[in-house]
Scaffold this active site. Structure first.
Site, mmCIF file in Angstrom:
data_model
loop_
_atom_site.group_PDB
_atom_site.id
_atom_site.type_symbol
_atom_site.label_atom_id
_atom_site.label_comp_id
_atom_site.label_asym_id
_atom_site.label_seq_id
_atom_site.Cartn_x
_atom_site.Cartn_y
_atom_site.Cartn_z
ATOM 1 N N VAL A 89 0.804 -1.069 -0.187
ATOM 2 C CA VAL A 89 -0.065 -0.012 0.169
ATOM 3 C C VAL A 89 1.006 1.203 -0.037
ATOM 4 O O VAL A 89 1.583 1.535 0.868
ATOM 5 C CB VAL A 89 -0.965 -0.051 1.154
ATOM 6 N N LYS A 90 0.560 2.019 -1.145
ATOM 7 C CA LYS A 90 1.467 3.333 -1.148
ATOM 8 C C LYS A 90 0.815 4.336 -0.383
ATOM 9 O O LYS A 90 -0.432 4.524 -0.858
ATOM 10 C CB LYS A 90 1.574 3.692 -2.754
ATOM 11 N N LEU A 91 1.200 5.137 0.377
ATOM 12 C CA LEU A 91 0.666 6.342 1.299
ATOM 13 C C LEU A 91 1.456 7.758 1.053
ATOM 14 O O LEU A 91 2.834 7.636 0.782
ATOM 15 C CB LEU A 91 0.440 6.049 2.699
#
Length: 221
Positions: A89-91
């Site tokens: 997951v890219k934040l």
């Protein structure tokens, strides 16, 4: 150093994966919009595409949330992570992003903190539980600073502090960025398709092969 492709284009992934050197893929909303050429996406369509990317990549695939508030980021991150074991997951590296990173990492979900432009941002991301941090070399160069120096600081800080985080050299603009990233100790370099192909090209290789084949034509059975 591992080599990732920064794209959401299935054909580009398929081509580079066939070389046997691809370790993963990074995507973002801009790359997905480009891959779908402005098509309005449903969750079902997006999830199918990301699963296909994961199957082709054969390694970690960063999929970015589009929510801006922590609670919504966490919910979206959970949905993305459930799509495939390869999903990371890219934040964004913001206050809300750090909160979401802590929550998701506590659940065992790998997080890649993106849009990093300082060593302090990388430190905060690592302390929030990120598995990866992505400093943007090219964009730092664009504002007349030194993307390589930013990467050096982050890698050195990681080593000095013993932080359990992997460093992804991102916003790669040309082959020299890849060389610099490898020399400076990045764990991963992620780059566009055109840069990946440019790594292989050299005029002396082409000339040498041409000469070999011409000489062979003179004597071959």
């Amino acid at each position: 150093m591992e080599l990732y492709l920064d794209t959401a284009d299935l054909e580009e992934i398929r081509e580079i994966a066939a070389w046997g050197v691809l370790s993963g893929v990074t995507t973002n909303p801009t790359l997905l919009a480009k891959a779908f050429a402005g098509e309005r996406l449903t969750w079902e369509r997006l999830s199918q595409h990301l699963k296909a990317v994961c199957e082709l990549a054969g390694g970690p695939v960063s999929a970015e949330v589009t929510a801006l508030e922590a609670e919504a980021m966490v919910e979206e991150g959970r949905r993305l992570a459930a799509l495939h074991p390869n999903i990371v997951v890219k934040l964004p590296t913001t206050e809300e992003g750090l909160k979401a990173c802590r929550a998701l990492s506590a659940e065992g979900i790998r997080v890649n903190m993106t849009l990093i432009f300082s060593a302090n941002q990388a430190l905060l991301a690592a302390r929030a539980g990120a598995s990866y941090v992505s400093p943007f070399l090219g964009r730092v160069d664009d504002i007349s600073w030194d993307g390589g120096e930013l990467l050096r600081e982050i890698v050195e800080m990681r080593e000095v502090q013993g932080l359990p985080v992997r460093v992804i050299a991102a916003s790669i603009r040309h082959p020299r960025h890849v060389t610099e990233a490898a020399l400076l100790g990045a764990d991963i370099a992620t780059m566009p398709h055109a840069v990946f192909k440019a790594l292989l090209r050299h005029p002396l290789t082409d000339l040498g092969l041409k000469r070999f084949m011409e000489d062979w034509e003179k004597v071959r059975p």
